[in-house]
Design an enzyme around this catalytic site. Structure first.
Site, PDB file in Angstrom:
ATOM      1  N   HIS A 114       0.826  -1.220   0.000  1.00  0.00           N
ATOM      2  CA  HIS A 114       0.000   0.000   0.000  1.00  0.00           C
ATOM      3  C   HIS A 114       0.854   1.261   0.000  1.00  0.00           C
ATOM      4  CE1 HIS A 114      -3.996  -1.923   0.632  1.00  0.00           C
ATOM      5  NE2 HIS A 114      -3.296  -2.868   1.232  1.00  0.00           N
ATOM      6  N   ASP A 153      -0.753  -4.996   5.977  1.00  0.00           N
ATOM      7  CA  ASP A 153      -1.768  -5.819   5.283  1.00  0.00           C
ATOM      8  C   ASP A 153      -1.482  -5.942   3.786  1.00  0.00           C
ATOM      9  OD1 ASP A 153      -2.352  -2.961   5.165  1.00  0.00           O
ATOM     10  OD2 ASP A 153      -4.108  -3.561   3.999  1.00  0.00           O
ATOM     11  N   GLU A 154      -1.968  -7.068   3.195  1.00  0.00           N
ATOM     12  CA  GLU A 154      -2.026  -7.255   1.738  1.00  0.00           C
ATOM     13  C   GLU A 154      -0.702  -6.957   1.039  1.00  0.00           C
ATOM     14  OE1 GLU A 154      -6.697  -6.445   0.877  1.00  0.00           O
ATOM     15  OE2 GLU A 154      -5.427  -4.666   0.945  1.00  0.00           O
ATOM     16  N   ALA A 155       0.382  -7.454   1.637  1.00  0.00           N
ATOM     17  CA  ALA A 155       1.701  -7.229   1.020  1.00  0.00           C
ATOM     18  C   ALA A 155       1.929  -8.274  -0.065  1.00  0.00           C
ATOM     19  CB  ALA A 155       2.796  -7.288   2.080  1.00  0.00           C
TER      20      ALA A 155
END
Ligand code: IFG
Length: 486
Positions: free
Chosen positions: A233, A296-298
């Site tokens: 992100h 998150d969401e790496a």
């Protein structure tokens, strides 16, 4: 117009103990006055102003002998309080100003929101204290920026339901929303016009605006939890500083709502110099105990790099006096002392979180299929997403954080938080539509004893807030699940 008499129990979150005494109603007469211990003068002023708004009476604040008395002492838990309403007068008691502030939020729900004649408070006694210390909501400023005044307006609403933490998602692929001295392009570029989803919603907070916002929230007993989302992100940061990519090649700004395509470079020292500058700056600007580093969401960070990155970064908030908070994926690695994992997914279990809890780490429960305020209410909702399914009002209420994940029981829970991601938000009215009434459900889960909670009681009390929210101009969702009063 005579105000309708509120029932003593028509309060959200439901207090621990409500003992009505219909023979003891208190008529708020024109001579009503508030007296207070000098150490609670600010609270007395807030209460007097609420009484003025409800009655039109002058409501002076005095040192002693008021018909409404504010008393400090007798309680050691910071948010515990007691309210006694009798024909002869009203007394608010708490151990400190935080408890008195909670008492005022309860009392204001028993007053009309618009000036009325013959205002009466329902007689009886309320004794109260929270189940969890952390009762939060999150506002995503990265996908769509909101101004300091708009954020303050949200603070004014959430405190009415005893929410006491506001998590600000300050950075993401689309935008960077907090100026960092030494890295001016983060906001010059990442906070420019059009740096939000759909090419709107740009902007950023200066350090001074952030400081002012933190103070405003703090005066209302709301702790700001800043989030710098790493190592994924990060597209906005990489647009501003190409040296933050692995190959040094410039990347393009993104205003779509995709996730998981960006990553800092775990094997370059420049990365950690940048991250430490940011964490040091944010920690210095934040009086609260928490600093959220995302995690998150790496999806574009190779697992080995993700672990290496976390190993170096997770201890950084602690180096600057803060407790590390992170989305629960970070529990894949050993966490530093005091670190808090925020669970956000919809799976029935999570080994990393269970292991972290087993090692004594606390958990903030934010399951997307119950607490994500950016989920649609139903398939017809004009705003919101539905990747976690639609979340109606009853679905946001009828669950318990102590049952949500195996291995994460009551004693591991720091509390609950209702995140509001802003991909589909364009205005404060949109915030209100998605947050109300479901934030009230999360607020009650965070405050009220589990055994005292039930959907029929909640929906009945919620129904009485319809006319109040309409009078306050709050753009709430008139869900068909609730028989709203007119
Ligand atoms: N998941 C992403 C958010 C946001 C959300 C929208 C987390 C922790 C979906 N990460 O939730 O950036 O896009 O519901």
């Amino acid at each position: 117009m005579r105000a309708t008499l509120r029932r003593l129990g028509d309060v959200i979150p439901l207090p621990v103990s409500v003992r009505p005494d219909p023979a003891a109603n208190f008529l708020v007469s024109p001579t009503v006055s508030v007296s207070t211990d000098p150490a609670a003068a600010d609270i007395a002023d807030q209460l007097a102003e609420l009484l003025r708004q409800a009655t039109g009476h002058p409501v002076p604040v005095t040192g002693t002998g008021g018909s409404v008395e504010i008393v400090l002492g007798g309680y050691d838990k910071s948010e515990a309080y007691r309210i006694d309403i009798a024909a002869g007068g009203v007394t608010l008691r708490a151990g400190g100003n935080e408890g008195l502030f909670a008492a005022v939020q309860t009392l204001r729900q028993l007053l009309p929101v618009a000036e009325a004649d013959e205002v009466t408070l329902p007689g009886g006694t309320i004794e109260d204290e929270p189940r969890f210390a952390y009762r939060g909501t999150m506002l995503d400023l990265a996908r769509h920026f909101f101004t300091p005044d708009e954020i303050k307006s949200y603070v004014d609403l959430i405190v009415q339901f005893k929410i006491n933490h506001l998590h600000l998602h300050l950075t993401d692929d689309q935008g960077w929303r907090l100026e960092i001295p030494g890295w001016p392009r983060l906001t010059e570029v990442g906070g420019g016009a059009g740096t939000g989803v759909g090419g709107v919603g740009g902007g950023f907070l200066t350090a001074a605006e952030y400081t002012d916002l933190v103070a405003y929230a703090g005066q209302r007993f709301v702790t700001i939890v800043p989030e710098i989302d790493l190592p994924g992100h990060v597209n906005a940061a990489q647009v501003a500083y190409p040296e933050l990519t692995c190959d040094g090649e410039p990347v393009s700004p993104r205003t779509d709502a995709e996730v998981g395509y960006s990553s800092l470079c775990a094997n370059r020292d420049e990365t950690y110099a940048f991250v430490e500058d940011v964490i040091r700056t944010v920690a210095a600007l934040t009086p609260g105990p928490f600093l959220h580093i995302g995690g998150d969401e790496a999806f574009s960070t190779p697992p080995e790099d993700y672990r290496r990155f976390l190993a170096r970064v997770l201890p950084m908030p602690g180096k600057y006096g803060k407790r590390t908070v992170g989305w629960h994926e970070m529990a894949a690695v050993d966490l530093p002392p005091g670190a808090v994992a925020q669970y956000w997914r919809i799976e029935p279990a999570d080994d990393g979180v269970a292991r972290a809890a087993d090692r004594g780490h606390q958990v903030i429960m934010s399951p997307a299929d119950r607490s994500y305020l950016d989920m649609k209410y139903d398939k017809d909702s004009p705003l919101g997403l539905d990747w976690a399914g639609v979340v109606g009002v009853q679905r946001s209420y009828d669950w318990d954080p102590a049952d949500r994940l195996p291995g994460v029981g009551e004693e591991s829970l720091l509390g609950v938080e209702a995140p509001l991601w802003s991909e589909t938000l364009r205005s404060p009215a949109d915030i209100q539509f998605l947050a109300f009434p479901r934030l009230c459900a999360i607020a009650e889960i965070g405050w009220t004893p589990r055994a005292a909670r039930n959907w029929p009681s909640f929906r009945e009390r919620l129904a009485t807030f319809g006319p109040r929210w309409t009078a306050q101009g709050i753009n709430f969702h008139r869900s068909a699940e609730v028989d709203w009063l007119d």
